[in-house]
Design a protein around this motif. Sequence first.
Motif, PDB file in Angstrom:
ATOM      1  N   THR A  99      -8.669  -9.849  -1.138  1.00 38.52           N
ATOM      2  CA  THR A  99      -7.379  -9.872  -1.829  1.00 38.52           C
ATOM      3  C   THR A  99      -6.399 -10.806  -1.123  1.00 38.52           C
ATOM      4  O   THR A  99      -5.256 -10.932  -1.543  1.00 38.52           O
ATOM      5  CB  THR A  99      -6.775  -8.461  -1.900  1.00 38.52           C
ATOM      6  OG1 THR A  99      -6.643  -7.949  -0.566  1.00 38.52           O
ATOM      7  CG2 THR A  99      -7.652  -7.520  -2.701  1.00 38.52           C
ATOM      8  N   ILE A 100      -6.851 -11.428  -0.035  1.00 37.13           N
ATOM      9  CA  ILE A 100      -5.973 -12.330   0.726  1.00 37.13           C
ATOM     10  C   ILE A 100      -6.469 -13.759   0.530  1.00 37.13           C
ATOM     11  O   ILE A 100      -7.666 -14.024   0.664  1.00 37.13           O
ATOM     12  CB  ILE A 100      -6.010 -11.966   2.235  1.00 37.13           C
ATOM     13  CG1 ILE A 100      -5.625 -10.502   2.429  1.00 37.13           C
ATOM     14  CG2 ILE A 100      -5.102 -12.883   3.041  1.00 37.13           C
ATOM     15  CD1 ILE A 100      -5.993  -9.938   3.767  1.00 37.13           C
TER      16      ILE A 100
ATOM     17  N   LYS B 130      -5.477  -7.174  -6.115  1.00 39.52           N
ATOM     18  CA  LYS B 130      -4.559  -7.171  -4.965  1.00 39.52           C
ATOM     19  C   LYS B 130      -3.567  -6.021  -5.126  1.00 39.52           C
ATOM     20  O   LYS B 130      -2.748  -6.032  -6.032  1.00 39.52           O
ATOM     21  CB  LYS B 130      -3.817  -8.503  -4.885  1.00 39.52           C
ATOM     22  CG  LYS B 130      -2.957  -8.584  -3.640  1.00 39.52           C
ATOM     23  CD  LYS B 130      -2.486  -9.993  -3.366  1.00 39.52           C
ATOM     24  CE  LYS B 130      -1.474 -10.038  -2.234  1.00 39.52           C
ATOM     25  NZ  LYS B 130      -1.877  -9.320  -1.018  1.00 39.52           N
ATOM     26  N   ARG B 131      -3.698  -5.018  -4.296  1.00 39.99           N
ATOM     27  CA  ARG B 131      -2.805  -3.863  -4.372  1.00 39.99           C
ATOM     28  C   ARG B 131      -2.271  -3.582  -2.979  1.00 39.99           C
ATOM     29  O   ARG B 131      -2.946  -3.860  -1.987  1.00 39.99           O
ATOM     30  CB  ARG B 131      -3.560  -2.638  -4.871  1.00 39.99           C
ATOM     31  CG  ARG B 131      -4.230  -2.848  -6.214  1.00 39.99           C
ATOM     32  CD  ARG B 131      -3.949  -1.712  -7.176  1.00 39.99           C
ATOM     33  NE  ARG B 131      -4.513  -2.006  -8.476  1.00 39.99           N
ATOM     34  CZ  ARG B 131      -5.577  -1.385  -8.978  1.00 39.99           C
ATOM     35  NH1 ARG B 131      -6.169  -0.425  -8.290  1.00 39.99           N
ATOM     36  NH2 ARG B 131      -6.019  -1.691 -10.174  1.00 39.99           N
ATOM     37  N   ASP B 132      -1.104  -2.974  -2.923  1.00 41.28           N
ATOM     38  CA  ASP B 132      -0.524  -2.759  -1.598  1.00 41.28           C
ATOM     39  C   ASP B 132      -0.605  -1.299  -1.151  1.00 41.28           C
ATOM     40  O   ASP B 132      -0.973  -0.408  -1.909  1.00 41.28           O
ATOM     41  CB  ASP B 132       0.922  -3.272  -1.544  1.00 41.28           C
ATOM     42  CG  ASP B 132       1.776  -2.645  -2.632  1.00 41.28           C
ATOM     43  OD1 ASP B 132       1.219  -1.855  -3.418  1.00 41.28           O
ATOM     44  OD2 ASP B 132       2.983  -2.939  -2.700  1.00 41.28           O
ATOM     45  N   ILE B 133      -0.285  -1.113   0.112  1.00 36.81           N
ATOM     46  CA  ILE B 133      -0.223   0.219   0.693  1.00 36.81           C
ATOM     47  C   ILE B 133       1.248   0.486   0.974  1.00 36.81           C
ATOM     48  O   ILE B 133       1.932  -0.369   1.535  1.00 36.81           O
ATOM     49  CB  ILE B 133      -1.046   0.288   1.993  1.00 36.81           C
ATOM     50  CG1 ILE B 133      -2.522   0.028   1.705  1.00 36.81           C
ATOM     51  CG2 ILE B 133      -0.877   1.642   2.679  1.00 36.81           C
ATOM     52  CD1 ILE B 133      -3.364  -0.146   2.943  1.00 36.81           C
ATOM     53  N   ASP B 134       1.732   1.656   0.576  1.00 39.59           N
ATOM     54  CA  ASP B 134       3.144   1.979   0.771  1.00 39.59           C
ATOM     55  C   ASP B 134       3.241   3.058   1.850  1.00 39.59           C
ATOM     56  O   ASP B 134       2.824   4.193   1.641  1.00 39.59           O
ATOM     57  CB  ASP B 134       3.726   2.458  -0.565  1.00 39.59           C
ATOM     58  CG  ASP B 134       5.176   2.887  -0.432  1.00 39.59           C
ATOM     59  OD1 ASP B 134       5.722   2.800   0.680  1.00 39.59           O
ATOM     60  OD2 ASP B 134       5.757   3.311  -1.452  1.00 39.59           O
ATOM     61  N   ASP B 143      -1.833   4.715  -0.943  1.00 41.94           N
ATOM     62  CA  ASP B 143      -2.696   3.537  -0.994  1.00 41.94           C
ATOM     63  C   ASP B 143      -3.117   3.274  -2.444  1.00 41.94           C
ATOM     64  O   ASP B 143      -3.988   3.954  -2.985  1.00 41.94           O
ATOM     65  CB  ASP B 143      -3.916   3.758  -0.098  1.00 41.94           C
ATOM     66  CG  ASP B 143      -4.740   2.486   0.079  1.00 41.94           C
ATOM     67  OD1 ASP B 143      -4.563   1.559  -0.744  1.00 41.94           O
ATOM     68  OD2 ASP B 143      -5.549   2.428   1.022  1.00 41.94           O
ATOM     69  N   HIS B 144      -2.502   2.259  -3.042  1.00 44.20           N
ATOM     70  CA  HIS B 144      -2.783   1.965  -4.454  1.00 44.20           C
ATOM     71  C   HIS B 144      -4.191   1.431  -4.679  1.00 44.20           C
ATOM     72  O   HIS B 144      -4.688   1.449  -5.795  1.00 44.20           O
ATOM     73  CB  HIS B 144      -1.756   0.973  -4.996  1.00 44.20           C
ATOM     74  CG  HIS B 144      -0.358   1.493  -4.962  1.00 44.20           C
ATOM     75  ND1 HIS B 144       0.029   2.568  -5.715  1.00 44.20           N
ATOM     76  CD2 HIS B 144       0.720   1.132  -4.236  1.00 44.20           C
ATOM     77  CE1 HIS B 144       1.301   2.828  -5.468  1.00 44.20           C
ATOM     78  NE2 HIS B 144       1.746   1.982  -4.569  1.00 44.20           N
ATOM     79  N   ASN B 145      -4.824   0.953  -3.601  1.00 46.96           N
ATOM     80  CA  ASN B 145      -6.196   0.449  -3.742  1.00 46.96           C
ATOM     81  C   ASN B 145      -7.148   1.532  -4.224  1.00 46.96           C
ATOM     82  O   ASN B 145      -8.138   1.265  -4.862  1.00 46.96           O
ATOM     83  CB  ASN B 145      -6.703  -0.071  -2.387  1.00 46.96           C
ATOM     84  CG  ASN B 145      -5.968  -1.306  -1.949  1.00 46.96           C
ATOM     85  OD1 ASN B 145      -6.134  -2.365  -2.529  1.00 46.96           O
ATOM     86  ND2 ASN B 145      -5.121  -1.161  -0.954  1.00 46.96           N
TER      87      ASN B 145
END
Lengths: 184, 239
Positions: A99-100, B130-134, B143-145
């Motif tokens: 994803t990077i 592409k997902r982020d971690i909050d 973790d949206h992943n």
Amino acid sequence: MNKRKILATTSLAGCFGCHMSFLDIDERILDLIELVEFNKSPIDDIKKFTKECDIGLIEGGVCNSENVEILKEFRKHCKILVSFGECAIMGGLPALRNTIPIEECIREAYLEGPSVSDSNEEGILPNDEELPMLLNKVYPCHEIVKIDYFLPGCPPRADLIWESLYALITEQEIKLPYEVIKYD
Amino acid sequence: MKEFVTITIDDQEIKARPGEYIVDAARRNGIYIPTLCNMSGVKPAGSCRICTVNVNGRLMTSCTTPVAEGMEIETISQEIADFRKTVVELLLIEGNHFCPSCEKSGNCELQALGYRFEVMVPRFPYQFPKRDIDASNPKLIKDHNRCVLCKRCIRTILDEEGHHIFAFRYRGHQLQITIDPEYGMNMTDELAQKAAKNCPVGALLYRGKHGFEIPIGKRKYDKEPIGSDIEKLKKVKIS
């Protein structure tokens, strides 16, 4: 007794953990060497295919041009290809970089990471024709070539490797017990 | 109103309470219908489709369909097995499910369904979104992943005054769970633990706990498939 099957193994973008788990079949390895002959494999350190093989075990995903080449060579020389381990099946932990953007990965690894920012003042990036090119992302093996069987696990349990391999070698059907199929 | 209705599940006649959902009636009788988003006693969302069964010739989600007199329900067939396996495979490729590095591994319901249906590899290409971690909440890591959008946290986590702490935001493929900035900050430890426990996957992790505490071999789904506890009910009844 039937002719001994010929087995090849390799580790692409993996950590060799799956091969370690393979060795974890313990004394059954003595039975195995009665049943198979190893060809290209880190186990006997044969670097190049010298024979056509019956079974090829692939550990690790595909992260660079060398991996692609070796995997295609395995497909060419092995009748049956088996992806063993999460990395071969879905890219595994190396695929965390998927994803990077690749530029960002290289920048972090060679220029800006805390362990390199001071030591690489000239900002040198590895760029030699001897070095394989990194791919834009880490690919599961079955997205590059046709894979016949999949053995999940990180690493796949020794029992899973043994049971499946034994069934493949002796050409029998198997019903795998519940405990051996794991994704971690 | 009648005291009970009679339905048939896989050729077995069952007495069910009127208004009861198919999945609950089946479970009380030792028939396991796999579920992921559903929680017993909580208003169903019908979002994951794993519990799909064949009711009088039509595919329906058994967690949202109340029983009715004379229903003929099929829970085991090749069609349904393929359907359920496909749902698990789609969920696995849709997010970033790196089981080896996930604290929930071994206790994860999505993973357990994968084991039960013998998903060795998904048949679809991995998406690697592409997902982020909050990590902005003091009690929970989000973790949206790993999130499968089951709405369990939205449906079950309310504070003492009845405020919902979780909600959905955005739409379509960008849909994600969000924690209310105000109520989320004041969440009690108990509530945060409950949120992490109710999450079927590792999308909500409680910060106060060490990860990987239970050794491999002793985790919830290491030895027995998900649903074994329900299927045991039946075995006891017969004997």
